[in-house]
Design an enzyme around this catalytic site. Structure first.
Site, PDB file in Angstrom:
ATOM      1  N   LYS A  11       0.821  -1.221   0.000  1.00 55.19           N
ATOM      2  CA  LYS A  11       0.000   0.000   0.000  1.00 55.19           C
ATOM      3  C   LYS A  11       0.858   1.275   0.000  1.00 55.19           C
ATOM      4  O   LYS A  11       2.058   1.231   0.305  1.00 55.19           O
ATOM      5  CB  LYS A  11      -0.919  -0.024   1.239  1.00 55.19           C
ATOM      6  N   TYR A  51     -12.560  -2.436  -3.251  1.00 60.23           N
ATOM      7  CA  TYR A  51     -12.981  -2.451  -1.844  1.00 60.23           C
ATOM      8  C   TYR A  51     -14.508  -2.399  -1.697  1.00 60.23           C
ATOM      9  O   TYR A  51     -15.014  -2.045  -0.632  1.00 60.23           O
ATOM     10  CB  TYR A  51     -12.334  -1.300  -1.084  1.00 60.23           C
ATOM     11  N   ASN A 114      -1.880   0.164   6.997  1.00 59.03           N
ATOM     12  CA  ASN A 114      -1.312  -1.085   7.504  1.00 59.03           C
ATOM     13  C   ASN A 114      -0.504  -1.848   6.451  1.00 59.03           C
ATOM     14  O   ASN A 114      -0.330  -3.063   6.545  1.00 59.03           O
ATOM     15  CB  ASN A 114      -2.397  -1.950   8.162  1.00 59.03           C
ATOM     16  N   HIS A 117      -2.208  -5.530   1.689  1.00 55.44           N
ATOM     17  CA  HIS A 117      -3.481  -6.244   1.535  1.00 55.44           C
ATOM     18  C   HIS A 117      -3.168  -7.668   1.111  1.00 55.44           C
ATOM     19  O   HIS A 117      -2.235  -7.891   0.330  1.00 55.44           O
ATOM     20  CB  HIS A 117      -4.355  -5.596   0.459  1.00 55.44           C
ATOM     21  N   GLU A 128     -10.111 -10.923  -7.119  1.00 59.25           N
ATOM     22  CA  GLU A 128      -9.162  -9.796  -7.029  1.00 59.25           C
ATOM     23  C   GLU A 128      -8.066  -9.854  -8.095  1.00 59.25           C
ATOM     24  O   GLU A 128      -7.716  -8.819  -8.678  1.00 59.25           O
ATOM     25  CB  GLU A 128      -8.537  -9.759  -5.626  1.00 59.25           C
TER      26      GLU A 128
HETATM   27  P1  DAT Z   1      -7.601  -6.914   6.191  1.00 59.28           P
HETATM   28  O1  DAT Z   1      -6.868  -5.881   5.349  1.00 59.28           O
HETATM   29  O2  DAT Z   1      -6.732  -7.414   7.322  1.00 59.28           O
HETATM   30  O3  DAT Z   1      -8.201  -8.032   5.371  1.00 59.28           O
HETATM   31  P2  DAT Z   1     -10.309  -5.833   6.427  1.00 59.28           P
HETATM   32  O4  DAT Z   1     -10.619  -6.574   5.170  1.00 59.28           O
HETATM   33  O5  DAT Z   1     -11.196  -6.020   7.609  1.00 59.28           O
HETATM   34  O6  DAT Z   1      -8.800  -6.141   6.922  1.00 59.28           O
HETATM   35  O7  DAT Z   1     -10.270  -4.266   6.130  1.00 59.28           O
HETATM   36  C1  DAT Z   1      -9.735  -3.790   4.915  1.00 59.28           C
HETATM   37  C2  DAT Z   1      -8.901  -2.571   5.216  1.00 59.28           C
HETATM   38  O8  DAT Z   1      -9.734  -1.531   5.734  1.00 59.28           O
HETATM   39  C3  DAT Z   1      -7.819  -2.750   6.288  1.00 59.28           C
HETATM   40  O9  DAT Z   1      -6.637  -3.353   5.791  1.00 59.28           O
HETATM   41  C4  DAT Z   1      -7.600  -1.349   6.746  1.00 59.28           C
HETATM   42  C5  DAT Z   1      -8.994  -0.749   6.678  1.00 59.28           C
HETATM   43  N1  DAT Z   1      -9.679  -0.837   7.978  1.00 59.28           N
HETATM   44  C6  DAT Z   1     -10.217  -1.943   8.553  1.00 59.28           C
HETATM   45  N2  DAT Z   1     -10.754  -1.658   9.756  1.00 59.28           N
HETATM   46  C7  DAT Z   1     -10.554  -0.318   9.940  1.00 59.28           C
HETATM   47  C8  DAT Z   1     -10.875   0.597  10.985  1.00 59.28           C
HETATM   48  N3  DAT Z   1     -11.516   0.192  12.091  1.00 59.28           N
HETATM   49  N4  DAT Z   1     -10.495   1.889  10.826  1.00 59.28           N
HETATM   50  C9  DAT Z   1      -9.853   2.306   9.706  1.00 59.28           C
HETATM   51  N5  DAT Z   1      -9.515   1.497   8.683  1.00 59.28           N
HETATM   52  C10 DAT Z   1      -9.863   0.207   8.799  1.00 59.28           C
HETATM   53 MG    MG Z   2      -9.674  -7.979   3.950  1.00 63.64          MG
END
Ligand code: DAT
Ligand code: MG
Length: 140
Positions: A11, A51, A114, A117, A128
């Site tokens: 990212k 997304y 973070n 992905h 994807e």
């Molecule tokens: P992952 O990337 O571990 O699969 P996810 O699919 O639940 O996690 O969420 C996608 C992305 O959205 C994640 O990498 C970062 C963002 N995200 C998730 N929860 C969040 C939150 N509580 N606040 C801000 N960004 C968040």
């Molecule tokens: Mg995810």
């Protein structure tokens, strides 16, 4: 366990800090092969499609702004149980909860920034990967 392919994104928070090589080293050290890779600027439209499952989440706007805030490196990773293996290498979504040695523990800034992905299931990977790669761009 079967050989699988998973979709990965390094990212903008990570590309901006010049961490692509360090992240790729952790990927390769885990036994995953980078069988496709390119550096792109995602469009807002591409990001909203990618997304789409998170459209109703309160952080959706922030998530889209963040993923288009700079270059990303999109990848296809291949290996035995690649989907679960890469999730393990990535670490927990929130870096504060991620295990030592994981990409997110080592490099992520926050839950929103973070660093990586990774697909969460075979069905997700199958959706994807073709959003960013044609078949002849993936060389196993
Ligand atoms: P992952 O990337 O571990 O699969 P996810 O699919 O639940 O996690 O969420 C996608 C992305 O959205 C994640 O990498 C970062 C963002 N995200 C998730 N929860 C969040 C939150 N509580 N606040 C801000 N960004 C968040
Ligand atoms: Mg995810």
């Amino acid at each position: 366990m079967a050989t699988e392919r998973t979709f990965s994104i390094i990212k903008p928070d990570a590309t901006k800090r010049n961490l692509t090589g360090k992240i790729n080293a952790l990927i390769e050290d885990a036994g995953l092969r980078i069988v496709a890779q390119k550096r792109i600027q995602m469009t807002r439209e591409q990001a909203e499609t990618f997304y789409g499952v998170h459209k109703e989440r309160p952080f959706f706007g922030e998530l889209i702004d963040s993923i288009i805030s700079g270059p990303v490196v999109v990848q296809v990773l291949e290996g035995e149980g690649a989907i679960a293996k890469y999730r393990a290498v990535m670490g927990a979504t929130n870096p504060a909860s991620a295990d030592p040695g994981t990409i997110r523990k080592e490099f992520a800034v926050s839950i929103g920034e973070n660093s990586v992905h990774g697909s969460d299931a075979p069905e997700t990977a199958a959706i994807e990967i073709p959003q960013f790669f044609s078949g002849n761009e993936i060389v196993g």
